[in-house]
Design a protein around this motif. Structure first.
Motif, PDB file in Angstrom:
ATOM      1  N   GLY A 195      -4.321  21.844  11.882  1.00  0.00           N
ATOM      2  CA  GLY A 195      -2.922  21.604  12.215  1.00  0.00           C
ATOM      3  C   GLY A 195      -2.791  21.324  13.698  1.00  0.00           C
ATOM      4  O   GLY A 195      -3.762  21.442  14.454  1.00  0.00           O
ATOM      5  N   GLY A 196      -1.617  20.949  14.098  1.00  0.00           N
ATOM      6  CA  GLY A 196      -1.431  20.652  15.512  1.00  0.00           C
ATOM      7  C   GLY A 196       0.032  20.700  15.900  1.00  0.00           C
ATOM      8  O   GLY A 196       0.920  20.689  15.048  1.00  0.00           O
ATOM      9  N   ALA A 197       0.270  20.777  17.188  1.00  0.00           N
ATOM     10  CA  ALA A 197       1.633  20.755  17.726  1.00  0.00           C
ATOM     11  C   ALA A 197       1.623  19.884  18.971  1.00  0.00           C
ATOM     12  O   ALA A 197       0.691  19.956  19.781  1.00  0.00           O
ATOM     13  CB  ALA A 197       2.104  22.166  18.074  1.00  0.00           C
ATOM     14  N   LEU A 198       2.625  19.038  19.099  1.00  0.00           N
ATOM     15  CA  LEU A 198       2.750  18.189  20.275  1.00  0.00           C
ATOM     16  C   LEU A 198       3.495  18.967  21.357  1.00  0.00           C
ATOM     17  O   LEU A 198       4.673  19.290  21.205  1.00  0.00           O
ATOM     18  CB  LEU A 198       3.518  16.909  19.934  1.00  0.00           C
ATOM     19  CG  LEU A 198       3.861  15.990  21.116  1.00  0.00           C
ATOM     20  CD1 LEU A 198       2.585  15.462  21.763  1.00  0.00           C
ATOM     21  CD2 LEU A 198       4.754  14.846  20.667  1.00  0.00           C
ATOM     22  N   LEU A 199       2.799  19.295  22.438  1.00  0.00           N
ATOM     23  CA  LEU A 199       3.422  20.002  23.552  1.00  0.00           C
ATOM     24  C   LEU A 199       4.026  18.972  24.500  1.00  0.00           C
ATOM     25  O   LEU A 199       3.326  18.082  24.991  1.00  0.00           O
ATOM     26  CB  LEU A 199       2.390  20.858  24.286  1.00  0.00           C
ATOM     27  CG  LEU A 199       1.666  21.907  23.431  1.00  0.00           C
ATOM     28  CD1 LEU A 199       0.687  22.694  24.283  1.00  0.00           C
ATOM     29  CD2 LEU A 199       2.665  22.843  22.763  1.00  0.00           C
ATOM     30  N   ARG A 200       5.310  19.095  24.777  1.00  0.00           N
ATOM     31  CA  ARG A 200       6.001  18.113  25.607  1.00  0.00           C
ATOM     32  C   ARG A 200       6.292  18.618  27.013  1.00  0.00           C
ATOM     33  O   ARG A 200       6.465  17.829  27.933  1.00  0.00           O
ATOM     34  CB  ARG A 200       7.330  17.704  24.958  1.00  0.00           C
ATOM     35  CG  ARG A 200       7.222  16.949  23.657  1.00  0.00           C
ATOM     36  CD  ARG A 200       8.551  16.273  23.355  1.00  0.00           C
ATOM     37  NE  ARG A 200       8.934  15.367  24.419  1.00  0.00           N
ATOM     38  CZ  ARG A 200       8.664  14.057  24.410  1.00  0.00           C
ATOM     39  NH1 ARG A 200       8.017  13.529  23.400  1.00  0.00           N
ATOM     40  NH2 ARG A 200       9.039  13.298  25.410  1.00  0.00           N
ATOM     41  N   LYS A 240       7.960  27.416  39.436  1.00  0.00           N
ATOM     42  CA  LYS A 240       8.975  27.077  38.424  1.00  0.00           C
ATOM     43  C   LYS A 240       9.118  25.570  38.203  1.00  0.00           C
ATOM     44  O   LYS A 240      10.089  25.120  37.588  1.00  0.00           O
ATOM     45  CB  LYS A 240      10.346  27.660  38.797  1.00  0.00           C
ATOM     46  CG  LYS A 240      10.333  29.143  39.125  1.00  0.00           C
ATOM     47  CD  LYS A 240       9.788  29.975  37.989  1.00  0.00           C
ATOM     48  CE  LYS A 240       9.807  31.457  38.329  1.00  0.00           C
ATOM     49  NZ  LYS A 240       9.184  32.286  37.271  1.00  0.00           N
ATOM     50  N   LYS A 241       8.173  24.786  38.684  1.00  0.00           N
ATOM     51  CA  LYS A 241       8.232  23.343  38.492  1.00  0.00           C
ATOM     52  C   LYS A 241       8.061  23.001  37.018  1.00  0.00           C
ATOM     53  O   LYS A 241       7.198  23.554  36.340  1.00  0.00           O
ATOM     54  CB  LYS A 241       7.143  22.652  39.311  1.00  0.00           C
ATOM     55  CG  LYS A 241       7.128  21.135  39.170  1.00  0.00           C
ATOM     56  CD  LYS A 241       5.994  20.515  39.976  1.00  0.00           C
ATOM     57  CE  LYS A 241       5.958  19.003  39.804  1.00  0.00           C
ATOM     58  NZ  LYS A 241       4.829  18.388  40.558  1.00  0.00           N
ATOM     59  N   VAL A 242       8.886  22.070  36.524  1.00  0.00           N
ATOM     60  CA  VAL A 242       8.833  21.667  35.119  1.00  0.00           C
ATOM     61  C   VAL A 242       8.128  20.317  35.000  1.00  0.00           C
ATOM     62  O   VAL A 242       8.484  19.361  35.696  1.00  0.00           O
ATOM     63  CB  VAL A 242      10.250  21.565  34.518  1.00  0.00           C
ATOM     64  CG1 VAL A 242      10.191  21.028  33.089  1.00  0.00           C
ATOM     65  CG2 VAL A 242      10.929  22.930  34.540  1.00  0.00           C
ATOM     66  N   LEU A 248       2.199  15.798  30.996  1.00  0.00           N
ATOM     67  CA  LEU A 248       1.610  17.106  30.721  1.00  0.00           C
ATOM     68  C   LEU A 248       0.083  17.005  30.670  1.00  0.00           C
ATOM     69  O   LEU A 248      -0.627  17.846  31.232  1.00  0.00           O
ATOM     70  CB  LEU A 248       2.158  17.651  29.404  1.00  0.00           C
ATOM     71  CG  LEU A 248       1.875  19.120  29.072  1.00  0.00           C
ATOM     72  CD1 LEU A 248       2.989  19.687  28.203  1.00  0.00           C
ATOM     73  CD2 LEU A 248       0.551  19.277  28.346  1.00  0.00           C
ATOM     74  N   VAL A 249      -0.425  15.960  30.020  1.00  0.00           N
ATOM     75  CA  VAL A 249      -1.878  15.746  29.960  1.00  0.00           C
ATOM     76  C   VAL A 249      -2.437  15.542  31.365  1.00  0.00           C
ATOM     77  O   VAL A 249      -3.479  16.106  31.728  1.00  0.00           O
ATOM     78  CB  VAL A 249      -2.215  14.535  29.068  1.00  0.00           C
ATOM     79  CG1 VAL A 249      -3.686  14.151  29.224  1.00  0.00           C
ATOM     80  CG2 VAL A 249      -1.924  14.852  27.616  1.00  0.00           C
ATOM     81  N   ASP A 250      -1.746  14.732  32.172  1.00  0.00           N
ATOM     82  CA  ASP A 250      -2.197  14.499  33.551  1.00  0.00           C
ATOM     83  C   ASP A 250      -2.289  15.810  34.322  1.00  0.00           C
ATOM     84  O   ASP A 250      -3.227  16.020  35.109  1.00  0.00           O
ATOM     85  CB  ASP A 250      -1.233  13.553  34.274  1.00  0.00           C
ATOM     86  CG  ASP A 250      -1.297  12.130  33.744  1.00  0.00           C
ATOM     87  OD1 ASP A 250      -2.294  11.794  33.070  1.00  0.00           O
ATOM     88  OD2 ASP A 250      -0.352  11.365  33.998  1.00  0.00           O
ATOM     89  N   GLU A 251      -1.327  16.698  34.105  1.00  0.00           N
ATOM     90  CA  GLU A 251      -1.314  17.974  34.819  1.00  0.00           C
ATOM     91  C   GLU A 251      -2.457  18.874  34.360  1.00  0.00           C
ATOM     92  O   GLU A 251      -3.106  19.538  35.179  1.00  0.00           O
ATOM     93  CB  GLU A 251       0.029  18.674  34.604  1.00  0.00           C
ATOM     94  CG  GLU A 251       0.215  19.963  35.379  1.00  0.00           C
ATOM     95  CD  GLU A 251       0.327  19.754  36.879  1.00  0.00           C
ATOM     96  OE1 GLU A 251       0.431  20.766  37.607  1.00  0.00           O
ATOM     97  OE2 GLU A 251       0.311  18.585  37.335  1.00  0.00           O
ATOM     98  N   VAL A 252      -2.720  18.897  33.062  1.00  0.00           N
ATOM     99  CA  VAL A 252      -3.833  19.698  32.539  1.00  0.00           C
ATOM    100  C   VAL A 252      -5.159  19.184  33.096  1.00  0.00           C
ATOM    101  O   VAL A 252      -6.029  19.968  33.504  1.00  0.00           O
ATOM    102  CB  VAL A 252      -3.848  19.670  30.998  1.00  0.00           C
ATOM    103  CG1 VAL A 252      -5.129  20.299  30.454  1.00  0.00           C
ATOM    104  CG2 VAL A 252      -2.635  20.404  30.440  1.00  0.00           C
ATOM    105  N   LEU A 253      -5.317  17.868  33.140  1.00  0.00           N
ATOM    106  CA  LEU A 253      -6.545  17.287  33.690  1.00  0.00           C
ATOM    107  C   LEU A 253      -6.689  17.637  35.169  1.00  0.00           C
ATOM    108  O   LEU A 253      -7.782  17.981  35.638  1.00  0.00           O
ATOM    109  CB  LEU A 253      -6.537  15.766  33.511  1.00  0.00           C
ATOM    110  CG  LEU A 253      -6.615  15.236  32.075  1.00  0.00           C
ATOM    111  CD1 LEU A 253      -6.536  13.712  32.072  1.00  0.00           C
ATOM    112  CD2 LEU A 253      -7.887  15.694  31.385  1.00  0.00           C
TER     113      LEU A 253
END
Length: 229
Positions: free
Chosen positions: A7-12, A20-22, A29-34
């Protein structure tokens, strides 16, 4: 026989605990994780940094400097209450797909309005998805709290939850009601519906039209069922 289930969930959206930066949007989000993981690409992240350990519900089997998984938060009795989880339609979905037909039973017509997006801080979601957030909150408040359509209390509640001014909420409500009262589903199906998600006004009119069509279909089915009893 054991069944393998995936299963999976799309994290937005994520929010930094420190400043507290959003970060909003799957790509950002992918760029930030990388960036935080020191990886050059998703392939580099999975193969080199994570060594193919992509379990989402447990910590890494081998110790490493960076990892990501979902962890249940243990809350003491003295801690604050659990946040409210709100729902809304998915971002970016409309009825412009060429295979969509002007039928209330078409799968895409049924799916577009489903509340499959989950979030806890609607007042922070200001860069993307605000119109979907509005539709979800409006629908929830109308159904759960019994607010009337023109209720001042409904407006104030939407303003409070979304962090919007009353004039903005009034404009959103006017567009939604315009679609609900006068809209025709065919106006948003196929090529006619292209670009709807680029306009807050047109999107809300589409959702108002869709909700009215679904409501009328449900009423028709209920009436038919009562006749058959």
């Amino acid at each position: 026989m054991p069944v393998s289930v995936r299963g999976g969930a799309l994290l937005r959206t994520i929010r930094h605990c420190s400043d507290k930066k959003v970060i909003c949007g799957p790509s950002l989000l992918v760029d930030e994780v990388l960036r935080l993981s020191g990886a050059s690409s998703i392939d580099d992240l999975v193969s080199r940094v994570w060594d193919y350990d992509i379990a989402a519900l447990s910590p890494p089997t081998l110790e490493r400097n960076t990892f990501m998984y979902l962890r249940r938060v243990n809350r003491s009795t003295s801690s604050s209450a659990l946040p409210t989880v709100y729902r809304s339609p998915r971002i970016g979905l409309d009825l412009s797909n060429s295979e969509t037909t002007n039928s209330i039973t078409h799968p895409r017509v049924v799916f577009v309005g489903k509340l499959y997006r989950y979030f806890t801080r609607p007042e922070l979601l200001v860069s993307k998805g605000r119109m979907q957030t509005f539709v979800g909150l409006y629908t929830t408040l109308r159904h759960s709290n019994g607010h009337t359509e023109d209720s001042l209390k409904l407006k104030r509640e939407l303003c409070k939850i979304m962090g919007l001014k009353e004039q903005n909420v009034s404009k959103y409500l006017a567009d939604y009601r315009s679609g609900y009262q006068d809209g025709e589903l065919k106006s948003f199906v196929g090529p006619s519906g292209k670009g709807v998600c680029q306009s807050v006004s047109e999107y809300l009119k589409m959702m108002g039209t869709l909700h009215k069509a679904l409501h009328e279909e449900n009423m028709h089915q209920s009436f038919t069922s009562s006749l058959l009893r």
